[in-house]
Design an enzyme around this catalytic site. Structure first.
Site, short mmCIF file in Angstrom:
data_model
loop_
_atom_site.label_atom_id
_atom_site.label_comp_id
_atom_site.label_asym_id
_atom_site.label_seq_id
_atom_site.Cartn_x
_atom_site.Cartn_y
_atom_site.Cartn_z
N GLU A 107 10.05 -1.66 69.78
CA GLU A 107 11.64 -1.22 68.92
C GLU A 107 11.53 -1.04 67.63
O GLU A 107 12.35 -0.70 67.59
CB GLU A 107 12.82 -2.56 69.31
N SER A 382 44.52 -53.15 101.75
CA SER A 382 44.33 -54.42 101.39
C SER A 382 43.67 -54.71 100.69
O SER A 382 42.85 -55.29 99.70
CB SER A 382 43.51 -55.28 102.23
#
Length: 745
Positions: A107, A382
């Site tokens: 780069e 229940s």
């Protein structure tokens, strides 16, 4: 005779051609020099103009990249990542030299020499762009690329390029080369949503950038020039060719030898399996995000702050929970939203801390986003009875207390009457409370609630974390239907698991929590959980209630939840089989399982089969066998204030005498002071309580066919004696509505 020319002496024609060539070169050189001068003059003018209008101050040159937040389970295993840009910051000291050198070589070979911009590279790129008549591009240094990615747009214009140069100079003034390279390596894109070398290495190779090989480093360096073009998954040949170019450039720049370059170029592409974005434990992750938002974290903190979130989740338990629930749900219908019915939920809590260890919010479907473990407010049936029995034990009732199971009738506010019935439409006469709870007898629970007071039970349930109970206005839950789970709104699986956890923990309640600790991107602790216990029941009360609920699994409606070790729990099936529950616990874990359709009025009937709490109990048992596999098979610890091994006569609940036939004797457990009058503790009492040892699962008198033997044949398949009879929502619309069918969450 003419003299021959020396072979080194050019002919006139050659001289003339050479003269013309020299002249042409001189002209070209002068033109280029003039053009360069004009461009330089023009460029300097523009640069000066941009500098004065767009140059940032050094205080403005601050990097705040978005970072990935990672969620971990309680053992440090990664659960999920949250991000807008998947970026994990890695300091330059931990980034291998190979990837640093590879990036510089391909780069910006002069990175260590220039001061932010490379004029020669810029002019060269400009000439190429003018020749090809295209927008200004190329010639950018690493510093310029960093400026573009961190502070500017990606538009291809001369003005943006000049701004890029201005920012690059300022970056170089403020930061060292090492700091610039560190930020660059953590900033740049390596693919869709992948930023920085650490996230890229984990994505492409499945490991940290700290351990990159030379060939892997070169491949990563090849990608930023064109992440789509050089994507090694989609374009392996192009990626391989550019990787080899990077290796050649590294050798040319002296970072590696020619031999190292050739060896790395010979390596094939070896990639990890792409990470799936779908979250592990999706419901739990959703809950974690909600909890953090409630604690004051912002969405930016969570999705871009690079947080490390350490949670209570146990991924092994989570996997077992998902498998048990998903593989057990009936194959029903697909609703209008495209969701398969029925749905289900499961949540597990550490009884000693409130830590959420597993959470499943529904079926595994991409469009299934609703977390039923936390947000589905449903009728418990229940499963509410233990709250009634807990208050009864506080009011000097005992497992040996007797209440008559018989027809009862209660006036309603609209002039009608409510006559609760049992799931099998039978009445058993006088019953010990232990037997009534094990067999989930409705009439006994209602009469017991009438004795101890609805307000007392409602207060206890609230202290145990049931937040949706209604105690004011019309309608409300101050009715006897509370005993059977007929609530105005309902409960959630998370709340029920936490409430039952208090029974297992000697009456001490912990509010459930999911996040243990949060660290910021620097590793500093910014949040730490502080679980606070709340004593709700006396330890002796919780112990006796637990002993009774153990019988539900051993002899009662919850047999399918038997996991071969001490455990307690309660089934719950609501009116018309619209909700099915099992909530149970061991000395360490409390788990709630719920099954139902998203539309609460739809029954759990599929292909002619009616499903109830037996299915929920089966799921609970299948999961808990795996969840507890590595734990010792310990029993619940006995607190002070307990009297065990008391022989009672099951026919009357009184102390057995020497004349009591053996088949009618049961050894019972009592809170100290509530044991039958006249009992004297022997020097060496029997170890047995209501259920002796876990291996001895039947009472000595269970072979009897009398009412106290509670024969198994009385059970209806898939039923547990939940709220199964009484007025429907169509006939009870006042404050004593017993069972609201509509889901009101």
């Amino acid at each position: 005779m003419p003299q021959p020319r020396s072979p080194r002496q050019p002919s006139g024609r050659h001289l003339r051609a050479s003269s013309r060539l020299s002249y042409g070169l001189r002209v070209a050189f002068l033109v280029i020099l003039a053009l360069t001068g004009l461009l330089t003059f023009f460029g300097v003018g523009l640069f000066v103009s941009v500098w004065y209008t767009a140059a940032p101050s050094l205080d403005e040159v601050v990097f705040n990249p978005e970072l990935t937040t990672i969620i971990y389970d309680r053992n440090g295993r990664e659960v999920h990542r949250l991000y807008r840009e998947n970026r994990i910051w890695l300091p330059i000291s931990e980034i291998p030299a190979t990837i640093q050198d590879a990036i510089v070589a391909i780069e910006d070979a002069h990175f260590w020499e220039h001061r932010g911009i490379n004029p020669i590279a810029i002019i060269r790129a400009l000439l190429v762009d003018l020749r090809d008549r295209r927008a200004w591009q190329g010639g950018s240094t690493i510093t310029q690329q960093l400026a573009k990615n961190a502070f500017l747009t990606h538009e291809r214009t001369l003005q943006r390029k000049l701004k890029e140069a201005v920012w690059a100079i300022q970056i170089e003034r403020k930061y060292t080369k090492e700091e610039i390279l560190e930020r660059y390596l953590n900033e740049i894109a390596f693919g869709p949503g992948i930023y920085g070398v650490e996230a890229a290495s984990q994505h492409y190779f499945g490991h940290s950038a700290r351990t990159l090989t030379l060939a892997e480093a070169a491949l990563l360096a090849a990608i930023p020039r064109g992440p789509a073009l050089y994507d090694p998954y989609r374009h392996p040949d192009a990626a391989l060719a550019r990787r080899n170019l990077v290796l050649r450039r590294m050798a040319e720049e002296g970072f590696i030898s020619e031999a190292q370059a050739r060896a790395a170029q010979a390596e094939p592409l070896t990639l990890a399996t792409p990470r799936q974005r779908e979250a592990n434990a999706a419901a739990f992750v959703d809950y974690v995000i909600t909890q953090l938002l409630n604690e004051g974290f912002t969405e930016t903190d969570i999705w871009a702050g690079g947080l490390q979130i350490y949670t209570t989740l146990d991924l092994s338990m989570q996997a077992a929970a998902e498998q048990a629930l998903w593989n057990s749900l009936p194959d029903g219908f697909t609703d209008s939203r495209g969701l398969k019915q029925p749905q289900g939920a499961l949540v597990t809590i550490d009884v000693h801390s409130g830590a959420i260890l597993a959470m499943v919010g529904g079926r595994k479907e991409p469009q299934n986003k609703f977390n039923r473990a936390v947000y589905a407010v449903r009728q418990p049936g229940s499963a509410m009875k233990p709250f009634v029995y807990a208050v009864a034990l506080q009011h000097n009732f005992t497992p040996a207390s007797i209440i008559v199971d018989e027809p009862v009738s209660y006036p309603m506010g609209d002039g009608t009457t409510w006559e609760p019935k049992n799931y099998d439409d039978r009445f058993r006469g006088p019953m010990l409370l232990r037997d009534a709870l094990e067999q989930s007898v409705n009439t006994v629970a209602v009469k017991l609630l009438e004795e101890v007071g609805v307000g007392n039970v409602l207060q206890l349930a609230r202290r145990l974390g049931l937040s949706y109970l209604v105690d004011r206005g019309e309608p409300n839950d101050l009715t006897l239907s509370l005993a059977l789970g007929g609530l105005t709104r309902g409960v959630t699986p998370l709340e029920m698991a936490a409430a039952y956890a208090a029974f297992a923990n000697g009456g001490t309640y912990y509010e459930p929590y999911a996040v243990v600790e949060v660290r910021d991107a620097r590793g500093d602790v910014v949040y730490r959980a502080n679980p606070r216990p709340r004593v709700v029941l006396e330890p002796a009360t919780a112990y006796v209630l637990t002993d009774m609920l153990k019988g539900v699994i051993l002899r009662g409606t919850g047999k399918r939840a038997d996991i071969g070790r001490p455990a307690a729990g309660k089934t719950g099936t609501t009116s018309d089989n619209t909700n099915a529950w099992f909530v149970g616990y061991t000395p360490r874990l409390s788990t709630a399982v719920w099954v139902g359709n998203d539309r609460q009025s739809d029954q759990l009937v599929f292909n002619g089969v009616t499903y109830g709490s037996a299915l929920a109990a089966e799921i609970w048992g299948r999961y808990m066998r795996q969840a507890t596999a590595g734990m010792p098979a310990e029993d619940f610890p006995r607190p002070p204030g307990i009297v065990e091994g008391v022989p009672i006569d099951v026919r009357n609940g009184q102390l057995a005498t020497s004349n009591t036939p053996t088949q009618f004797i049961r050894y019972e457990v009592f809170i100290l002071g509530t044991e039958p009058a006249g009992y004297v503790k022997p020097a060496d009492p029997p170890a047995a309580t209501g259920d002796a040892t876990w291996e001895n699962k039947e009472y000595s008198n269970q072979g009897s066919t009398n009412w106290w033997a509670a024969p198994e044949s009385n059970q209806a398949p898939g039923s547990d004696g939940g709220f199964s009879a009484g007025p429907s929502a169509d006939t009870a619309e006042d404050a004593r509505t017993l069972f609201p069918f509509e889901n009101r969450d």
